[in-house]
Design a protein around this motif. Structure first.
Motif, PDB file in Angstrom:
ATOM      1  N   UNK A  82      27.975  44.495  42.277  1.00  0.00           N
ATOM      2  CA  UNK A  82      28.434  43.052  41.706  1.00  0.00           C
ATOM      3  C   UNK A  82      29.309  42.709  40.186  1.00  0.00           C
ATOM      4  N   UNK A  83      30.054  42.518  40.366  1.00  0.00           N
ATOM      5  CA  UNK A  83      31.055  42.578  38.945  1.00  0.00           C
ATOM      6  C   UNK A  83      31.205  41.586  38.215  1.00  0.00           C
ATOM      7  N   UNK A  84      29.908  40.298  38.155  1.00  0.00           N
ATOM      8  CA  UNK A  84      29.992  38.816  37.714  1.00  0.00           C
ATOM      9  C   UNK A  84      30.807  38.612  37.311  1.00  0.00           C
ATOM     10  N   UNK A  85      30.284  39.432  35.718  1.00  0.00           N
ATOM     11  CA  UNK A  85      30.713  39.582  34.474  1.00  0.00           C
ATOM     12  C   UNK A  85      31.525  39.872  34.335  1.00  0.00           C
ATOM     13  N   UNK A  86      32.462  40.469  35.058  1.00  0.00           N
ATOM     14  CA  UNK A  86      33.245  41.218  34.433  1.00  0.00           C
ATOM     15  C   UNK A  86      34.983  40.322  34.633  1.00  0.00           C
ATOM     16  N   UNK A  87      35.722  39.791  33.806  1.00  0.00           N
ATOM     17  CA  UNK A  87      37.455  39.434  34.330  1.00  0.00           C
ATOM     18  C   UNK A  87      37.960  40.047  34.460  1.00  0.00           C
ATOM     19  N   UNK A  88      38.015  39.966  36.096  1.00  0.00           N
ATOM     20  CA  UNK A  88      39.602  40.542  35.841  1.00  0.00           C
ATOM     21  C   UNK A  88      40.407  40.239  36.999  1.00  0.00           C
ATOM     22  N   UNK A  89      41.720  39.862  37.476  1.00  0.00           N
ATOM     23  CA  UNK A  89      42.350  39.380  38.118  1.00  0.00           C
ATOM     24  C   UNK A  89      42.690  40.301  39.122  1.00  0.00           C
ATOM     25  N   UNK A  90      41.641  40.438  40.100  1.00  0.00           N
ATOM     26  CA  UNK A  90      42.722  41.409  41.047  1.00  0.00           C
ATOM     27  C   UNK A  90      43.333  40.691  41.954  1.00  0.00           C
ATOM     28  N   UNK A  91      44.595  41.399  41.644  1.00  0.00           N
ATOM     29  CA  UNK A  91      45.812  41.487  42.631  1.00  0.00           C
ATOM     30  C   UNK A  91      45.306  41.119  44.445  1.00  0.00           C
ATOM     31  N   UNK A  92      46.282  40.045  44.635  1.00  0.00           N
ATOM     32  CA  UNK A  92      45.831  39.876  45.822  1.00  0.00           C
ATOM     33  C   UNK A  92      46.877  39.970  46.792  1.00  0.00           C
ATOM     34  N   UNK A  93      47.090  40.606  47.893  1.00  0.00           N
ATOM     35  CA  UNK A  93      47.573  41.863  48.506  1.00  0.00           C
ATOM     36  C   UNK A  93      49.370  40.669  48.918  1.00  0.00           C
ATOM     37  N   UNK A  94      50.072  41.536  48.870  1.00  0.00           N
ATOM     38  CA  UNK A  94      51.175  40.258  48.924  1.00  0.00           C
ATOM     39  C   UNK A  94      51.592  40.613  50.574  1.00  0.00           C
TER      40      UNK A  94
END
Lengths: 271, 217, 217
Positions: free
Chosen positions: A163-175
């Motif tokens: 899991x990556x909970x502590x890591x804040x990244x905007x994962x781009x959503x597929x367009x």
């Protein structure tokens, strides 16, 4: 003739080894010289084959024949017997099985014809092509088994992740472009038309959209006054759309229109 | 690289542990180039360094339930096959079991690619169901790579990288080669016979039951 | 537990490594009870044993980039904060793409709403994966607007306002009608098809690398 239930089957491996097959509840311990399949079992029998080549391979192998020397006559008889039985029990007969029967019959007839002298080298043994096809098919049958035996992701191996909970990244959503969506739908439609057992009706989307809106509002309130489903500002065409949507929802059994007393107002609720 | 050496508790942030973090965060296999691109320009390791670190990382997991594997699109950590029995219990959807028809179709596309429906039908001797092609496309195992310039312009199918990834392969070459044409004799045809076990047939041999249960867990 | 002790290479299948396999393959935190339920009845460890094994497992990862943490719903492995810099780069890398199966499913919901899974399956001719429906729900493009009153009470899916917003539509009505779509005659050009078909099911689009050499590690 009864189809034998599973309970008649040998309980243990040792028993199974002695028993060759069970017919009408009786165990058969010796292998009959020919391969006769009772009509009741034929359907199940054929369903386990992937087509005429598969069936033919089975027949040949079962009799421990060398494929390079197919006794065309006996195989043809047996094969044609099955085709006839299939017709008798009115099984839907795939064209491929009939084609194979025709091929076998043709080979058989050509083998029976005397060959003119001197042509022996030029004219191929009529079985050659069939043998080639059977051998080719068998290779891929084996390959299919081998493929299935490979360790497969999500069946035998599983990808490991953390899991990556502590890591804040905007994962781009597929367009998705609208055009992609339309293209996808156009292809669905093309396929659906080829298959053609369902008709995709051509209602205007506004009706579908209204159906969703109505279900939505019913989801919150449970019951709504019929007249509230119409919006005066939308005018006549809006009313038609709303009305069609209500009828469609009724038809699909998604809503009920109820009237608690004669002449009282209509109410719409989730069915 | 020295810039990225930072300490935490007893540990050290170095390229090996960074790669570990990356591989466990991605939901896909990562290539060496993918891994390189996660480093700042000034601290980007060479390919060789990445490979060396991956090798060391792989060794770290030798005795664990996970292994670092390389498939077509790169490296990934995966749970070893020995553990599939337990992991399968976690799954909501059981992994699908594919029909012989589908596997045969796939096998033909694998070994004869690019292949048209016609090729598949010729080899199997039956028409190809659209559902099978659709399932294979949906699964991402095959794709249309073009159209054959013959009447009807039939689609040419080939396998994808996803196929290799899902079958734990690095390249198509790592597949077993197609068996030699053999004189077909007596070997038992366990698939068909297993299916026929339940059929009350005179003259049909019952398959010897192996005590192995099927592998669809 | 003795039953499950099996060896592989240098390793040993024991409860600690089984727990490791489970935690890394699950996409959610696992409680002690979840973990217990993955063992066969006859070999199920006590809660205490599970806790002890988790503790040992946690210690194994002391020096690594991952840590075993306990959150409200259970245990999970997560990437340590120290590595966020690199992982962030990875995730920013490339926007993922949706599969063709997903787009088709969405298109059917758009034009046939409210639609059940059954409707979608009937039109597409293959079963709809739960993952696709979940992705569309998560994305906020579809929602459940009710249940059809037939056996099983299947959910009815419809599009949302979010869907309209994301596709720059004012109303569904501004989409072309079925007959218009059919008349559009999009070039079934293989490029688009390929692009749609080669997308991994739920994964990210794979980077196209040309000169990747594949050294075995």
């Amino acid at each position: 003739m009864d189809v034998i239930g599973e309970s008649h089957f040998p309980a243990s491996v040792e028993e199974a080894e002695k028993v060759v097959a069970i017919v009408r509840g009786a165990a058969v311990t010796a292998l009959p010289s020919d391969l006769y399949i009772p009509p009741d079992a034929l359907k199940i029998f054929l369903e386990t084959f992937e087509g005429p080549l598969d069936l033919l391979l089975y027949l040949i192998k079962h009799q421990n024949l060398d494929i390079l020397d197919i006794p065309v006559a006996s195989i043809t008889h047996q094969y044609v017997d099955y085709i006839e039985m299939m017709q008798e029990i009115r099984m839907e007969l795939a064209a491929e099985y009939l084609v194979m029967a025709a091929i076998l019959a043709e080979i058989k007839s050509r083998m029976l014809l005397p060959r003119p002298r001197g042509t022996e080298n030029e004219e191929e043994d009529p079985r050659v092509d069939l043998i080639r096809r059977l051998q080719e098919y068998e290779r891929f049958k084996t390959a299919a088994n081998d493929l299935d035996g490979l360790p497969r992701e999500a069946r035998d191996t599983f990808s490991a992740s953390a899991a990556l909970d502590d890591i804040e990244v905007e994962v781009p959503k597929p367009m998705v472009e609208l055009e992609q969506l339309l293209l996808a739908f156009q292809q669905v439609l093309e396929r659906a038309e080829q298959v053609a057992h369902h008709q995709i009706s051509r209602e205007p989307l506004s009706v579908r959209e209204r159906m969703t809106m109505i279900l939505d509002s019913l989801g919150q309130g449970g019951e709504i006054c019929f007249s509230d489903l119409f919006v005066a500002e939308e005018g006549r065409s809006g009313a038609v759309v709303a009305f069609l949507a209500i009828l469609e929802l009724c038809k699909e059994g998604l809503i009920d229109i109820v009237q608690s007393a004669p002449l009282s107002g209509l109410h719409v609720k989730i069915a | 690289m020295s810039k990225s050496h930072r300490e935490f508790r007893g540990g050290l942030v170095d390229s090996k542990t960074i790669l570990e973090a990356l591989l466990f965060s991605a939901d896909r296999p990562l290539s060496v180039a993918n891994l390189q691109s996660c480093f700042a320009d000034s601290a980007r390791p060479e390919k060789g360094e990445i490979r060396a670190a991956l090798k060391a990382l792989s060794a770290d997991y030798e005795d664990r339930s996970l292994e670092l594997t390389e498939v077509a699109s790169g490296f990934r950590f995966q749970v070893r096959q020995e553990y599939s029995l337990w992991v399968a219990k976690l799954l909501e959807d059981k992994p699908p079991r594919y029909s012989r028809a589908l596997l045969e179709t796939l096998a033909i596309i694998v070994y004869r690619q690019p292949a048209t429906r016609g090729t598949i039908e010729e080899i199997r001797g039956v028409s190809v169901s659209s559902t099978i092609i659709r399932t294979l496309l949906d699964r991402g195992w095959i794709k249309v790579v073009g159209h054959k310039e013959v009447p009807g312009r039939p689609a040419l199918f080939a396998t994808t990288r996803q196929f290799l990834d899902d079958f734990n392969l690095r390249t198509l070459d790592s597949l077993p080669s197609l068996s030699e044409i053999q004189a077909m004799g007596f070997e038992s045809d366990s698939d068909t016979e297993q299916a026929l076990e339940r059929v009350p047939l005179q003259g049909l041999e019952l398959a010897e039951e192996s005590e192995e249960t099927n592998d669809n867990i």
